[in-house]
Scaffold this motif. Sequence first.
Motif, PDB file in Angstrom:
ATOM      1  N   TRP A 258       0.827  -1.203   0.000  1.00  0.00           N
ATOM      2  CA  TRP A 258       0.000   0.000   0.000  1.00  0.00           C
ATOM      3  C   TRP A 258       0.860   1.251   0.000  1.00  0.00           C
ATOM      4  CZ3 TRP A 258      -0.960   4.417   2.668  1.00  0.00           C
ATOM      5  CH2 TRP A 258      -2.215   5.015   2.517  1.00  0.00           C
ATOM      6  N   GLY A 259       0.388   2.291  -0.695  1.00  0.00           N
ATOM      7  CA  GLY A 259       1.035   3.596  -0.614  1.00  0.00           C
ATOM      8  C   GLY A 259       2.052   3.825  -1.708  1.00  0.00           C
ATOM      9  N   ALA A 260       3.126   4.524  -1.332  1.00  0.00           N
ATOM     10  CA  ALA A 260       4.127   4.930  -2.315  1.00  0.00           C
ATOM     11  C   ALA A 260       4.715   3.768  -3.111  1.00  0.00           C
ATOM     12  CB  ALA A 260       5.242   5.712  -1.616  1.00  0.00           C
ATOM     13  N   PRO A 261       5.009   2.595  -2.492  1.00  0.00           N
ATOM     14  CA  PRO A 261       5.571   1.494  -3.290  1.00  0.00           C
ATOM     15  C   PRO A 261       4.655   1.093  -4.443  1.00  0.00           C
ATOM     16  CG  PRO A 261       5.880   1.069  -0.957  1.00  0.00           C
ATOM     17  CD  PRO A 261       4.986   2.276  -1.057  1.00  0.00           C
ATOM     18  N   TYR A 262       3.354   1.045  -4.150  1.00  0.00           N
ATOM     19  CA  TYR A 262       2.418   0.652  -5.198  1.00  0.00           C
ATOM     20  C   TYR A 262       2.387   1.666  -6.329  1.00  0.00           C
ATOM     21  CZ  TYR A 262      -1.982  -0.445  -7.558  1.00  0.00           C
ATOM     22  OH  TYR A 262      -2.937  -0.744  -8.499  1.00  0.00           O
ATOM     23  N   TYR A 263       2.214   2.933  -5.979  1.00  0.00           N
ATOM     24  CA  TYR A 263       2.062   3.954  -7.010  1.00  0.00           C
ATOM     25  C   TYR A 263       3.348   4.165  -7.802  1.00  0.00           C
ATOM     26  CZ  TYR A 263      -2.616   4.910  -5.417  1.00  0.00           C
ATOM     27  OH  TYR A 263      -3.945   4.767  -5.120  1.00  0.00           O
ATOM     28  N   THR A 264       4.475   4.003  -7.154  1.00  0.00           N
ATOM     29  CA  THR A 264       5.745   4.128  -7.880  1.00  0.00           C
ATOM     30  C   THR A 264       5.891   3.021  -8.914  1.00  0.00           C
ATOM     31  OG1 THR A 264       6.819   5.179  -5.986  1.00  0.00           O
ATOM     32  CG2 THR A 264       8.246   4.165  -7.639  1.00  0.00           C
ATOM     33  N   LYS A 265       5.617   1.799  -8.513  1.00  0.00           N
ATOM     34  CA  LYS A 265       5.766   0.671  -9.434  1.00  0.00           C
ATOM     35  C   LYS A 265       4.733   0.725 -10.559  1.00  0.00           C
ATOM     36  CE  LYS A 265       7.965  -2.453  -6.128  1.00  0.00           C
ATOM     37  NZ  LYS A 265       8.167  -1.452  -5.068  1.00  0.00           N
ATOM     38  N   LEU A 266       3.508   1.174 -10.236  1.00  0.00           N
ATOM     39  CA  LEU A 266       2.493   1.279 -11.279  1.00  0.00           C
ATOM     40  C   LEU A 266       2.873   2.343 -12.301  1.00  0.00           C
ATOM     41  CD1 LEU A 266      -0.229   0.293 -12.327  1.00  0.00           C
ATOM     42  CD2 LEU A 266      -1.348   1.967 -10.836  1.00  0.00           C
ATOM     43  N   ALA A 267       3.411   3.458 -11.820  1.00  0.00           N
ATOM     44  CA  ALA A 267       3.838   4.515 -12.737  1.00  0.00           C
ATOM     45  C   ALA A 267       4.979   4.031 -13.630  1.00  0.00           C
ATOM     46  CB  ALA A 267       4.275   5.747 -11.946  1.00  0.00           C
ATOM     47  N   MET A 268       5.931   3.329 -13.036  1.00  0.00           N
ATOM     48  CA  MET A 268       7.050   2.810 -13.809  1.00  0.00           C
ATOM     49  C   MET A 268       6.572   1.813 -14.868  1.00  0.00           C
ATOM     50  SD  MET A 268       9.836   2.263 -10.747  1.00  0.00           S
ATOM     51  CE  MET A 268      10.968   1.398 -11.833  1.00  0.00           C
ATOM     52  N   ALA A 269       5.629   0.979 -14.505  1.00  0.00           N
ATOM     53  CA  ALA A 269       5.106  -0.002 -15.452  1.00  0.00           C
ATOM     54  C   ALA A 269       4.374   0.674 -16.603  1.00  0.00           C
ATOM     55  CB  ALA A 269       4.171  -0.976 -14.735  1.00  0.00           C
ATOM     56  N   SER A 270       3.599   1.713 -16.283  1.00  0.00           N
ATOM     57  CA  SER A 270       2.855   2.430 -17.320  1.00  0.00           C
ATOM     58  C   SER A 270       3.794   3.172 -18.261  1.00  0.00           C
ATOM     59  CB  SER A 270       1.869   3.414 -16.683  1.00  0.00           C
ATOM     60  OG  SER A 270       0.898   2.739 -15.912  1.00  0.00           O
ATOM     61  N   ALA A 271       4.833   3.784 -17.685  1.00  0.00           N
ATOM     62  CA  ALA A 271       5.769   4.549 -18.503  1.00  0.00           C
ATOM     63  C   ALA A 271       6.724   3.644 -19.275  1.00  0.00           C
ATOM     64  CB  ALA A 271       6.576   5.500 -17.621  1.00  0.00           C
ATOM     65  N   GLY A 272       6.942   2.437 -18.769  1.00  0.00           N
ATOM     66  CA  GLY A 272       7.927   1.557 -19.386  1.00  0.00           C
ATOM     67  C   GLY A 272       7.361   0.493 -20.293  1.00  0.00           C
ATOM     68  N   GLY A 273       6.068   0.581 -20.604  1.00  0.00           N
ATOM     69  CA  GLY A 273       5.484  -0.380 -21.526  1.00  0.00           C
ATOM     70  C   GLY A 273       5.176  -1.727 -20.914  1.00  0.00           C
ATOM     71  N   ARG A 274       5.077  -1.795 -19.586  1.00  0.00           N
ATOM     72  CA  ARG A 274       4.764  -3.062 -18.917  1.00  0.00           C
ATOM     73  C   ARG A 274       3.478  -2.940 -18.108  1.00  0.00           C
ATOM     74  NH1 ARG A 274       9.854  -1.997 -17.203  1.00  0.00           N
ATOM     75  NH2 ARG A 274       9.141  -1.915 -15.044  1.00  0.00           N
ATOM     76  N   ALA A 275       2.585  -2.100 -18.538  1.00  0.00           N
ATOM     77  CA  ALA A 275       1.388  -1.812 -17.756  1.00  0.00           C
ATOM     78  C   ALA A 275       0.457  -3.022 -17.693  1.00  0.00           C
ATOM     79  CB  ALA A 275       0.636  -0.630 -18.365  1.00  0.00           C
ATOM     80  N   PRO A 276      -0.185  -3.230 -16.535  1.00  0.00           N
ATOM     81  CA  PRO A 276      -1.209  -4.269 -16.454  1.00  0.00           C
ATOM     82  C   PRO A 276      -2.436  -3.852 -17.267  1.00  0.00           C
ATOM     83  CG  PRO A 276      -1.216  -2.958 -14.451  1.00  0.00           C
ATOM     84  CD  PRO A 276      -0.024  -2.505 -15.257  1.00  0.00           C
ATOM     85  N   ASP A 277      -3.320  -4.784 -17.500  1.00  0.00           N
ATOM     86  CA  ASP A 277      -4.521  -4.484 -18.284  1.00  0.00           C
ATOM     87  C   ASP A 277      -5.503  -3.618 -17.505  1.00  0.00           C
ATOM     88  OD1 ASP A 277      -3.902  -6.113 -20.661  1.00  0.00           O
ATOM     89  OD2 ASP A 277      -4.038  -7.786 -19.237  1.00  0.00           O
ATOM     90  N   ILE A 278      -5.515  -3.787 -16.192  1.00  0.00           N
ATOM     91  CA  ILE A 278      -6.434  -3.024 -15.337  1.00  0.00           C
ATOM     92  C   ILE A 278      -5.822  -2.953 -13.947  1.00  0.00           C
ATOM     93  CG2 ILE A 278      -7.790  -5.066 -14.665  1.00  0.00           C
ATOM     94  CD1 ILE A 278     -10.309  -3.235 -14.832  1.00  0.00           C
ATOM     95  N   ALA A 279      -6.132  -1.892 -13.229  1.00  0.00           N
ATOM     96  CA  ALA A 279      -5.531  -1.708 -11.902  1.00  0.00           C
ATOM     97  C   ALA A 279      -6.478  -0.929 -11.004  1.00  0.00           C
ATOM     98  CB  ALA A 279      -4.191  -0.975 -12.020  1.00  0.00           C
ATOM     99  N   ILE A 280      -6.168  -0.977  -9.723  1.00  0.00           N
ATOM    100  CA  ILE A 280      -6.889  -0.183  -8.719  1.00  0.00           C
ATOM    101  C   ILE A 280      -6.055   1.045  -8.382  1.00  0.00           C
ATOM    102  CG2 ILE A 280      -7.530  -0.101  -6.270  1.00  0.00           C
ATOM    103  CD1 ILE A 280      -9.618  -1.571  -7.735  1.00  0.00           C
ATOM    104  N   MET A 281      -6.716   2.202  -8.309  1.00  0.00           N
ATOM    105  CA  MET A 281      -6.112   3.426  -7.799  1.00  0.00           C
ATOM    106  C   MET A 281      -7.106   4.108  -6.881  1.00  0.00           C
ATOM    107  SD  MET A 281      -4.061   5.389 -10.869  1.00  0.00           S
ATOM    108  CE  MET A 281      -3.623   6.724  -9.744  1.00  0.00           C
ATOM    109  N   HIS A 282      -6.607   4.895  -5.950  1.00  0.00           N
ATOM    110  CA  HIS A 282      -7.497   5.754  -5.176  1.00  0.00           C
ATOM    111  C   HIS A 282      -7.955   6.907  -6.062  1.00  0.00           C
ATOM    112  CE1 HIS A 282      -5.410   3.732  -1.781  1.00  0.00           C
ATOM    113  NE2 HIS A 282      -6.587   3.864  -1.208  1.00  0.00           N
ATOM    114  N   ALA A 283      -9.208   7.257  -5.928  1.00  0.00           N
ATOM    115  CA  ALA A 283      -9.755   8.352  -6.740  1.00  0.00           C
ATOM    116  C   ALA A 283      -8.957   9.630  -6.550  1.00  0.00           C
ATOM    117  CB  ALA A 283     -11.219   8.584  -6.373  1.00  0.00           C
ATOM    118  N   SER A 284      -8.478   9.852  -5.346  1.00  0.00           N
ATOM    119  CA  SER A 284      -7.758  11.089  -5.048  1.00  0.00           C
ATOM    120  C   SER A 284      -6.399  11.172  -5.729  1.00  0.00           C
ATOM    121  CB  SER A 284      -7.580  11.236  -3.532  1.00  0.00           C
ATOM    122  OG  SER A 284      -6.844  10.140  -3.006  1.00  0.00           O
TER     123      SER A 284
END
Length: 447
Positions: free
Chosen positions: A86-112
């Motif tokens: 939970w928290g920064a580790p999740y969002y950092t890795k998700l951002a890296m995956a999205s920017a690096g072409g390894r994004a999952p098909d769907i993910a959970i994020m907080h609306a905020s």
Amino acid sequence: MTRSRQPGGGPSFSRRRMLAGTAAVFGGALLTPTLAGCSTSAASGITSLSYWHLLSGGDGITMATLVADVEKKLGNVSVDQTVLAWGAPYYTKLAMASAGGRAPDIAIMHASRVTGWAPGGLLDPWDLDLLAEFDVTEETFKPRIWEKGFTDGKLYSVALDSHPFIMFYNTDVADEAGVLRSDGTLIETTTPDEFIDMALEMQAVTGQHGLSWGYLNDGAQLWRLFYTLYKQHGADMVLETGKPAEYDKDAALESLEFMTKLVDGTVAATNSDINNGIAEFAGGRSGMLFSGVWELRTLQDADIAFDASTIPTLYGTPAVYADSHTFVLPHQSKPDETKRRAAYEFMSTLLKGSIDWAGAGHIPAYLPVVNDPAYDDLIPQAHYANAADLINYDPPAWFTGSGSDFQNYFLDSIQGVMLGERSPEAGLASFISRINTLLSKPNPVTA
């Protein structure tokens, strides 16, 4: 935002899913191209989706069960879950995956958190027409929750729930204190003084405290209560990049001053953290608890008589702090259309079966679920469902939101106020100064 204290366990994961989760802990570095980009299998007719989320403990068990149910209902979709911290580790890795072409098909994020991501191209917008094919439309959500999903006119997130900051109360203590009405609800309090008087009546019964609320080293707990009270003043907070923060100083100071009155050692402990606060309430040593709906299962396991409601409106405007777990589409430069459609179908099917998610305390965002008579049988969930009409997310900015450093900045400035080490004026000035420094900088995602 969810911090569940339930024991581990739940549905088992395949070796493949375990490998995916292990690799993701290292930012996806161990994911081979084959594993990261699994495509539809023509031979089996099964569409394999990669799904990232940050739900652990009891919430993780519930989510795994919901996913398994969706797989059974659809029959032609297989979902590989990757669960990150939970928290920064999740969002950092998700951002890296999205920017690096390894994004999952769907993910959970907080609306905020979506506000800071969408402008930088890290997310793909949802197609409103395709959503409608699967019965996901504006009419199936509360207005505040649906509207929160939009950034620059496009829908980037679809809410699974809302999880507000609420008030739990011990019905046995309240009854003995004479503050429980015949229908089992607390007497109405409409001013800060009335609320303190009610808490003192409960303290006379428990012999320890009337209210449990933990804030030590916990910026989230501090901010949730402050923002609830601040918004009850009808006040807004506008955080626009390149401009100083716009806020109501009088409302902010009055909210902080009331918070300091609560932690006087009698109404509530002077220096408690949330774990001690929950233990105190669960042990019958206080009459009320301020915390999030995600603590419901912990309290049910405590085997005490309790109910729950929104925090009383003490400053005229009904308001609660909340966030939402939402579904997002991490950016893919060339999405597989079969998998993209399957992601829509997976998400919509899970929404329609989210009555079990309510068991974790969260308020399902999909209205047909909340409007079903079965939801009325969930107590105390049904007693705070009205919070979905009153929720207030963090003021939008690139640095706000659950799991961000924003609430830690609030902690740095305000914990000393709660401990009597600095005045509310000094604490507020420190916080606003820190925020204005951030507002002077561009969103690093778009810079």
